[in-house]
Design an enzyme around this catalytic site. Structure first.
Site, short mmCIF file in Angstrom:
data_model
loop_
_atom_site.label_atom_id
_atom_site.label_comp_id
_atom_site.label_asym_id
_atom_site.label_seq_id
_atom_site.Cartn_x
_atom_site.Cartn_y
_atom_site.Cartn_z
N ASP A 26 0.83 -1.21 0.00
CA ASP A 26 0.00 0.00 0.00
C ASP A 26 0.87 1.26 0.00
O ASP A 26 1.99 1.25 0.51
CB ASP A 26 -0.92 -0.02 1.24
CG ASP A 26 -2.09 0.95 1.09
OD1 ASP A 26 -2.36 1.39 -0.05
OD2 ASP A 26 -2.72 1.27 2.12
N HIS A 43 2.38 3.31 -9.06
CA HIS A 43 2.17 1.89 -9.35
C HIS A 43 3.36 1.32 -10.12
O HIS A 43 3.79 0.20 -9.89
CB HIS A 43 0.87 1.68 -10.13
CG HIS A 43 -0.36 2.09 -9.37
ND1 HIS A 43 -0.55 1.77 -8.04
CD2 HIS A 43 -1.46 2.80 -9.74
CE1 HIS A 43 -1.73 2.26 -7.64
NE2 HIS A 43 -2.28 2.89 -8.65
N GLU A 73 -12.32 -5.06 -3.78
CA GLU A 73 -12.94 -3.74 -3.57
C GLU A 73 -12.27 -2.65 -4.42
O GLU A 73 -12.78 -1.54 -4.54
CB GLU A 73 -12.86 -3.33 -2.09
CG GLU A 73 -13.79 -4.14 -1.18
CD GLU A 73 -13.38 -5.60 -1.02
OE1 GLU A 73 -12.16 -5.85 -0.86
OE2 GLU A 73 -14.24 -6.48 -1.11
N LEU A 137 11.18 -20.42 -4.57
CA LEU A 137 10.27 -19.51 -3.87
C LEU A 137 8.91 -19.65 -4.55
O LEU A 137 8.84 -19.73 -5.77
CB LEU A 137 10.75 -18.06 -4.00
CG LEU A 137 9.79 -16.98 -3.46
CD1 LEU A 137 9.94 -16.84 -1.95
CD2 LEU A 137 10.05 -15.62 -4.11
C1 IPE Z 1 -5.39 -2.82 -0.09
O1 IPE Z 1 -5.06 -1.50 -0.35
C2 IPE Z 1 -5.38 -3.62 -1.35
C3 IPE Z 1 -4.09 -3.72 -2.04
C4 IPE Z 1 -2.93 -3.32 -1.61
C5 IPE Z 1 -4.17 -4.37 -3.31
P1 IPE Z 1 -6.16 -0.36 -0.46
O2 IPE Z 1 -5.42 0.91 -0.57
O3 IPE Z 1 -7.12 -0.70 -1.52
O4 IPE Z 1 -6.89 -0.49 0.96
P2 IPE Z 1 -7.86 0.50 1.72
O5 IPE Z 1 -8.95 0.86 0.78
O6 IPE Z 1 -7.07 1.69 2.13
O7 IPE Z 1 -8.34 -0.28 2.91
C1 IPE Z 2 -1.57 0.22 -3.37
O1 IPE Z 2 -1.37 1.58 -3.40
C2 IPE Z 2 -1.82 -0.35 -4.75
C3 IPE Z 2 -3.21 -0.83 -4.96
C4 IPE Z 2 -4.16 -0.83 -4.08
C5 IPE Z 2 -3.51 -1.32 -6.29
P1 IPE Z 2 -2.58 2.60 -3.39
O2 IPE Z 2 -2.96 2.89 -4.79
O3 IPE Z 2 -3.67 2.12 -2.51
O4 IPE Z 2 -1.88 3.87 -2.74
P2 IPE Z 2 -2.49 4.90 -1.71
O5 IPE Z 2 -3.03 4.10 -0.56
O6 IPE Z 2 -3.55 5.66 -2.43
O7 IPE Z 2 -1.32 5.76 -1.32
MG MG Z 3 -4.13 2.38 -0.53
#
Ligand code: IPE
Ligand code: IPE
Ligand code: MG
Length: 255
Positions: A26, A43, A73, A137
C-alpha cells in the site's frame, strides 16, 4: 497438494526466518502524490519494489511470498486507474515470467479471475504451468482477491463436491485458494494503514503483524529485514503459555 497444515489444529513449525510472508503493498498513490506525479507513476515504481523484495526473500530463505496487488474492492476506483493497473499487470506478466522461471520461482495467482480480460487469464495460466515445477520460492499474486470471497468460494465448492457431509476445517481448507502453501507467518502492510482490507482472512489466524509507514515504492531489502527482525522478537505462543515454551517438554498437539 501440500500436506495439510493448520495453525489451529496443530502447532506449526516456526523458525527465525518466516516461511511465508504476506504483504499488503500500500502507498503507491501517496508516493506519487508527494512527488506531484500521477498515481500511475507510483504503481510503476511499485513493480520495481516487487522485484527487489522477491530477490531479498530468496536470499533470506523465505519459501512463500504472497503479494496483494488488487482487492475485490479496488474495482471501486476510477475506471482509468483500474484500467492502468490491469495494463501494468499484463505488462509485468509479459516481461517478468521468463525471469521468474529462470530464477526457479513458482508463480501463482489467487483471486476471482472471472472478471479479468481473457488475455490476462491466459497469460496467468501459462505462467503458472511454466513455473509449476519450481521450488526456490513460491510467489503468489492476489488479484481481484478478497478474503471473504475465498472462504465463500471454498464453502460452495466443498458443498457441491461433498453434499450432506459435515464441513471440517481440514475439508474446507482444501478448497481455499492458498491450499498449496503454509499459512503466513508474517503479515506486512506498508503505507501506514493498520488494517487487513479483506486480505487472507482465514489464513492470517496466527500470523504476526508488522505495520510500517514506508510507502510500497520505497520498500526494499532493508525494510524487509526490519520486518523480519521484528518477527524474530515475537514469542509465537499459539495459545500456550510462555512457561510452556520455555520448558523443554515436548509440545502437546492442539485440540
Ligand atoms: C489494499 O489497499 C489492497 C491492495 C494493496 C491491493 P487499499 O489501498 O485498496 O486499501 P484500503 O482501501 O485503504 O483499505
Ligand atoms: C496500493 O497503493 C496499490 C493498490 C491498491 C492497487 P494505493 O494505490 O492504494 O496507494 P495509496 O493508498 O492511495 O497511497
Ligand atoms: Mg491504498
Amino acid at each position: 497438494m501440500a500436506e495439510f497444515e493448520s495453525s489451529t489444529l496443530a502447532i506449526p513449525r516456526a523458525g527465525d526466518v518466516p516461511r511465508h510472508v504476506a504483504i499488503v503493498m500500500d502507498g503507491n498513490g501517496r508516493w506519487a502524490k508527494a512527488r506531484f506525479l500521477p498515481r500511475v507513476a507510483g504503481h510503476r515504481r511499485g513493480v520495481e519494489a516487487v522485484r527487489e523484495v522477491v530477490k531479498a526473500c530468496i536470499a533470506r530463505g523465505v519459501e512463500c511470498l504472497t503479494l496483494f496487488a488488487f482487492s475485490s474492492e479496488n474495482w471501486r476506483r476510477p475506471k482509468e486507474e483500474v484500467s492502468v493497473l490491469m495494463q501494468l499487470f499484463l505488462k509485468a506478466l509479459e516481461q517478468e515470467v521468463g525471469k521468474l522461471h529462470g530464477n526457479g520461482i513458482r508463480f501463482k495467482v489467487i483471486g476471482d479471475l472471472s472478471a479479468f480480460d481473457p488475455v490476462i487469464v491466459d497469460h496467468i495460466r501459462r505462467a503458472e504451468a511454466l513455473t509449476a515445477g519450481n521450488a526456490r520460492l513460491t510467489l503468489t499474486v492476489a488479484a481481484n482477491y478478497g478474503g471473504r470471497w475465498d472462504i465463500l468460494q471454498a464453502a460452495n465448492r466443498c458443498r457441491a463436491e461433498h453434499p450432506g457431509e459435515e464441513v471440517t476445517e481440514e475439508l474446507l481448507s482444501r478448497y481455499l485458494s492458498m491450499h498449496y502453501a503454509p499459512e503466513p507467518d508474517l503479515f506486512i502492510r506498508t503505507g501506514g494503514e493498520e488494517r487487513v482490507s479483506n486480505f487472507l482472512l482465514w489464513q492470517l489466524a496466527y500470523a504476526e503483524f508488522h505495520f510500517t509507514p514506508v510507502l510500497w515504492p520505497d520498500f526494499g531489502a532493508e525494510a524487509l529485514d526490519e520486518a523480519i527482525a521484528s518477527y524474530r522478537s515475537r514469542e509465537r505462543r499459539f495459545g500456550r503459555t510462555s512457561e510452556q515454551l520455555a520448558s523443554s517438554l515436548p509440545q502437546p498437539k492442539a485440540g
